[in-house]
Design a protein around this motif. Structure first.
Motif, short mmCIF file in Angstrom:
data_model
loop_
_atom_site.label_atom_id
_atom_site.label_comp_id
_atom_site.label_asym_id
_atom_site.label_seq_id
_atom_site.Cartn_x
_atom_site.Cartn_y
_atom_site.Cartn_z
N PRO A 74 0.70 -1.25 0.02
CA PRO A 74 -0.07 -0.10 0.02
C PRO A 74 0.86 1.39 0.04
O PRO A 74 2.08 1.32 0.46
N ALA A 75 0.32 2.36 -0.43
CA ALA A 75 1.02 3.52 -0.38
C ALA A 75 1.00 3.85 1.26
O ALA A 75 0.33 3.40 1.97
N ASN A 76 2.10 4.69 1.55
CA ASN A 76 2.38 5.04 2.90
C ASN A 76 2.77 4.04 3.78
O ASN A 76 2.59 4.02 5.07
N THR A 77 3.66 3.21 3.24
CA THR A 77 4.44 2.20 3.88
C THR A 77 5.82 2.36 3.42
O THR A 77 6.29 2.98 2.12
N SER A 78 6.76 1.68 3.82
CA SER A 78 8.04 1.67 3.62
C SER A 78 8.81 0.32 4.26
O SER A 78 8.05 -0.51 4.56
N GLY A 79 10.18 0.38 3.90
CA GLY A 79 10.70 -0.81 4.26
C GLY A 79 10.37 -2.12 3.30
O GLY A 79 9.75 -2.00 2.34
N LYS A 80 11.22 -3.29 3.51
CA LYS A 80 10.99 -4.40 2.63
C LYS A 80 9.28 -4.88 2.80
O LYS A 80 8.94 -5.16 3.70
N ASN A 81 8.84 -5.04 1.59
CA ASN A 81 7.53 -5.52 1.19
C ASN A 81 6.27 -4.62 1.73
O ASN A 81 5.36 -4.75 2.30
N GLY A 82 6.96 -3.23 2.26
CA GLY A 82 5.91 -2.44 2.89
C GLY A 82 5.56 -2.66 4.06
O GLY A 82 4.60 -2.25 4.68
N THR A 83 6.30 -3.51 4.76
CA THR A 83 5.89 -3.93 6.20
C THR A 83 6.16 -2.92 7.38
O THR A 83 5.77 -3.03 8.40
N THR A 84 6.60 -1.73 7.01
CA THR A 84 6.87 -0.72 7.91
C THR A 84 5.74 0.33 7.89
O THR A 84 5.73 0.93 6.67
N VAL A 85 4.99 0.31 8.76
CA VAL A 85 3.86 1.31 8.66
C VAL A 85 4.11 2.57 9.88
O VAL A 85 4.05 2.11 11.02
N LEU A 86 4.48 3.74 9.55
CA LEU A 86 4.87 4.79 10.50
C LEU A 86 4.18 5.97 10.03
O LEU A 86 4.39 6.47 8.76
N ILE A 87 3.38 6.29 10.83
CA ILE A 87 2.35 7.46 10.85
C ILE A 87 2.69 8.63 11.81
O ILE A 87 2.79 8.44 13.06
N GLY A 88 2.75 9.91 11.10
CA GLY A 88 2.89 10.97 11.99
C GLY A 88 4.03 12.20 11.62
O GLY A 88 4.95 11.48 10.81
N ASP A 89 3.94 13.41 11.94
CA ASP A 89 4.97 14.03 11.20
C ASP A 89 5.75 14.90 12.54
O ASP A 89 6.46 15.86 12.44
N SER A 90 5.92 14.29 13.69
CA SER A 90 6.55 14.44 14.81
C SER A 90 7.95 14.90 14.34
O SER A 90 8.68 13.90 13.85
N LYS A 91 8.52 15.90 14.85
CA LYS A 91 9.84 16.18 14.78
C LYS A 91 10.87 15.40 15.75
O LYS A 91 12.13 15.34 15.57
N SER A 92 10.32 14.89 16.78
CA SER A 92 10.78 14.05 17.51
C SER A 92 11.34 12.79 17.11
O SER A 92 10.74 12.27 16.17
N ASP A 93 12.24 11.93 18.09
CA ASP A 93 12.36 10.55 17.67
C ASP A 93 11.51 9.76 18.16
O ASP A 93 11.74 8.37 18.28
N ASN A 94 10.78 10.09 19.00
CA ASN A 94 9.72 9.58 19.87
C ASN A 94 8.91 8.29 18.62
O ASN A 94 8.11 8.95 17.91
N VAL A 95 8.68 7.08 19.15
CA VAL A 95 7.77 6.30 18.45
C VAL A 95 7.36 5.35 19.34
O VAL A 95 7.68 4.76 20.40
N VAL A 96 5.72 5.50 19.26
CA VAL A 96 5.00 4.32 20.00
C VAL A 96 4.44 3.37 18.87
O VAL A 96 4.15 3.49 17.73
N HIS A 97 4.91 2.09 19.22
CA HIS A 97 4.86 0.86 18.44
C HIS A 97 3.69 0.05 18.91
O HIS A 97 3.89 -0.69 20.18
N LEU A 98 2.61 -0.32 18.09
CA LEU A 98 1.62 -0.97 18.47
C LEU A 98 1.67 -2.50 17.77
O LEU A 98 1.69 -2.40 16.41
#
Length: 266
Positions: A74-98
């Motif tokens: 899908p669009a809005n994915t990255s990484g191998k086979n598009g399995t990285t889904v990262l949403i948000g425009d935060s300028k910090s390095d903080n990531v909440v992973h569910l």
């Protein structure tokens, strides 16, 4: 009656009896031939049925085929086979992973209680949101609802990150999330019904076609593999803040405390 006539009558009677026996023998032969023919047809039909059943049994399922198919990410994915889904425009390095499974009742409870607050933190720029979605409940419970819903979530993500988040919330909502033991998400019609409650997906033909055609089935299988290969995730929901596991919060206050303890501030 003369003696001659009596003998002729006996001869005629014997001839009639012989003829009748021959006709009966012929009828019996025909019956035997019909029975043999029917038996052969029956055996062939059974053999054919068994053969067909064996072939069908050995045919890969839709999802087995998807596991080996070329991935359409899908669009809005990255990484191998598009399995990285990262949403948000935060300028910090903080990531909440569910880490979640679409059929998971605890995930639904988390979404209903804290999901809106979690999304708002991302929108306010406190952190980015990352998602890894699994389908292990299909294996545990039988069915294919988790896989099918994950594929549909891929179709929503292809529309926009916002559509993905809103659709995920709708799938986990008290109104639409089915009992864990049922497999409503296996039905494309049900997934589309839920999608029609989301503005970006309502009557969205491109989204609906992707769901019905299984456009993101292969992606869903790769995403599920990514979930399975995450060694420290044993159940759903699992939550990490900046790659550190936290205890699942059950209230907004506990969520805010978990963020504070992880050094995440708005």
């Amino acid at each position: 009656m003369s003696k001659r006539n009596s003998q002729a009558a006996k001869t005629a009677a014997r001839e009639r009896l012989r003829a009748e026996r021959e006709r009966e023998a012929k009828r019996a032969k025909v019956r035997r031939q019909i029975i043999v023919a029917c038996s052969v047809v029956g055996v062939l039909a059974v053999a054919g049925g068994i053969g067909y059943a064996v072939v069908q049994t050995n045919q890969p399922s839709k999802w087995e085929e998807a596991a080996d198919a070329k991935v359409v990410a899908p669009a809005n994915t990255s990484g191998k086979n598009g399995t990285t889904v990262l949403i948000g425009d935060s300028k910090s390095d903080n990531v909440v992973h569910l880490y979640e499974d679409p059929r998971c009742p605890a995930c639904a409870s988390f979404e209903q209680t804290i999901g809106e607050t979690v999304d708002k933190g991302m929108e306010d720029g406190a952190y980015k949101l990352s998602f890894t979605l699994g389908t292990f409940l299909d294996g545990n419970l039988g069915g294919e609802g988790s896989k099918n819903a994950l594929s549909a979530l891929g179709a929503a993500l292809n529309v926009s990150p916002e559509a993905f988040l809103d659709y995920k919330a709708a799938l986990y909502s008290a109104e639409y999330h089915p009992q864990e033991s049922t497999d409503e998400f296996a039905k494309d019609s049900y997934l589309i019904k839920v999608a029609n409650t989301v503005d970006a997906l309502k009557n969205n033909k491109k989204f609906q076609d992707a769901v019905e055609q299984g456009t993101y089935d292969a992606w869903a299988m790769k995403m599920s593999d990514s979930f399975d290969n995450t060694k420290d995730v044993k159940s759903t929901p699992t939550i990490k803040i900046n790659d550190k596991l936290i205890q699942n919060p059950s209230t907004v206050a506990e969520w805010e405390t978990a963020l504070k303890d992880a050094g995440v501030t708005k």
